[in-house]
Write an enzyme that holds these catalytic residues in place. Sequence first.
Site, PDB file in Angstrom:
ATOM      1  N   LYS A  26      53.888  36.356  32.991  1.00  0.00           N
ATOM      2  CA  LYS A  26      54.404  34.993  32.743  1.00  0.00           C
ATOM      3  C   LYS A  26      55.922  35.002  32.742  1.00  0.00           C
ATOM      4  CE  LYS A  26      55.948  35.654  28.278  1.00  0.00           C
ATOM      5  NZ  LYS A  26      57.367  35.765  27.944  1.00  0.00           N
ATOM      6  N   ASP A 150      51.999  35.943  22.344  1.00  0.00           N
ATOM      7  CA  ASP A 150      51.891  35.509  23.748  1.00  0.00           C
ATOM      8  C   ASP A 150      50.464  35.604  24.291  1.00  0.00           C
ATOM      9  OD1 ASP A 150      54.583  35.229  23.881  1.00  0.00           O
ATOM     10  OD2 ASP A 150      54.949  36.986  25.142  1.00  0.00           O
TER      11      ASP A 150
HETATM   12  O1  C5P Z   1      53.597  38.396  18.043  1.00  0.00           O
HETATM   13  P1  C5P Z   1      54.256  39.592  18.639  1.00  0.00           P
HETATM   14  O2  C5P Z   1      53.638  40.890  18.183  1.00  0.00           O
HETATM   15  O3  C5P Z   1      54.385  39.532  20.116  1.00  0.00           O
HETATM   16  O4  C5P Z   1      55.739  39.577  18.086  1.00  0.00           O
HETATM   17  C1  C5P Z   1      56.612  40.696  18.148  1.00  0.00           C
HETATM   18  C2  C5P Z   1      57.735  40.481  17.181  1.00  0.00           C
HETATM   19  O5  C5P Z   1      58.564  39.389  17.622  1.00  0.00           O
HETATM   20  C3  C5P Z   1      57.282  40.088  15.791  1.00  0.00           C
HETATM   21  O6  C5P Z   1      57.064  41.201  14.991  1.00  0.00           O
HETATM   22  C4  C5P Z   1      58.442  39.277  15.293  1.00  0.00           C
HETATM   23  O7  C5P Z   1      59.457  40.135  14.845  1.00  0.00           O
HETATM   24  C5  C5P Z   1      58.973  38.589  16.536  1.00  0.00           C
HETATM   25  N1  C5P Z   1      58.463  37.207  16.718  1.00  0.00           N
HETATM   26  C6  C5P Z   1      58.973  36.198  15.920  1.00  0.00           C
HETATM   27  N2  C5P Z   1      58.545  34.909  16.120  1.00  0.00           N
HETATM   28  C7  C5P Z   1      57.644  34.603  17.085  1.00  0.00           C
HETATM   29  C8  C5P Z   1      57.122  35.633  17.910  1.00  0.00           C
HETATM   30  C9  C5P Z   1      57.562  36.925  17.693  1.00  0.00           C
HETATM   31  O8  C5P Z   1      59.799  36.433  15.026  1.00  0.00           O
HETATM   32  N3  C5P Z   1      57.269  33.340  17.275  1.00  0.00           N
END
Ligand code: C5P
Length: 332
Positions: A26, A150
């Site tokens: 994406k 995502d």
């Molecule tokens: O959800 P995901 O594991 O992809 O997110 C990775 C990191 O990115 C999270 O641990 C967080 O620190 C940050 N994040 C965030 N806000 C979001 C998505 C991700 O702070 N909406």
Amino acid sequence: MHSRRSGKPGNVPSVTGFLRVRALAKINLDLRVLGLRPDGYHELRTVFQTISLADTIDIAFTPGRKISIEVEDGLGIPDNLAARAARMALAAMCVTGRVQMRIDKRIPMGAGLGGGSSDAAAVLLALPVLAGRRVELPELCRLAEQLGSDVPFFLLGGRAVGIGRGSELFPLPDEPSLPGLLVVPAVHVSTPEAYRRLSPRLTSESQQNKIFSFQSRTWNGVGREPACNDFEAVVFEQHRSLARLKKRLVGAGASVAMMTGSGAGVFGLFRTREEVTLALDSLGSLENQKAYRISLVSRQRYRSLWWGALKEHTTQKTWPPQSRYLRCPTTV
Ligand code: C5P
């Protein structure tokens, strides 16, 4: 696609089922970070768009008494998200057996392209079909969100607005596919670190402005006019080469040029393929970076790619894909 399964509709198969699926990448056509939430994530407004760049996943499932999950990705990715997705899908279906996966990784990692998330979503969609079980979309979305912010988007594909953590999704209309150029420099950007650097700059006043600006951009039609990625402010400060790359894409005629996710991938969208060729030439030698010709993949196309890959194992064009080996249509 190959199949080693024999099974009459109505029977849960007891031999190995095999599928080859593509997990698309994406880009974010717009990305605003509003503020830190009580759960530690950041509140987002974003527009996701699937593109033609993809990993290929071979996945085999053999029912058995024990759970075993094997992933071969050529890179030895620790705690591969696809393996976690498989484990969660088996638990949700109350099914045991052996899952074997081989992932041919073409989507660069840590580039804001959602490669690992897409692989995980592909496993969530494919494994129930192989196991002859149905998992409803809300349950798949719940599992996907636990795997990463995502991941839910890749259950849907096409173009969608993401709000909240980015996992609450609303479809945007499919638009004619535009050709593009994606450049991935050899720069590693840590997503949590990018959020940490951005967070102190977020104010309640800027939140309101961002919401109005995002809203009006979305109503005007995303992907046609320059948009925003809030991460550019912090990532370009650290990596000036990315800012230069964006400028070069604009100079080469891109109607939209921006970073995707928290970087380091930078894409440009063009009106024609010829313009992409000219842009590629004008970028000259691309030392320490890789360039990919891409096209935007609509939701309709995304789903037909999936139905094409699963057609021997599915009944109709339902979404999520439904196995033809279902023991009972309401089984979860
Ligand atoms: O959800 P995901 O594991 O992809 O997110 C990775 C990191 O990115 C999270 O641990 C967080 O620190 C940050 N994040 C965030 N806000 C979001 C998505 C991700 O702070 N909406």
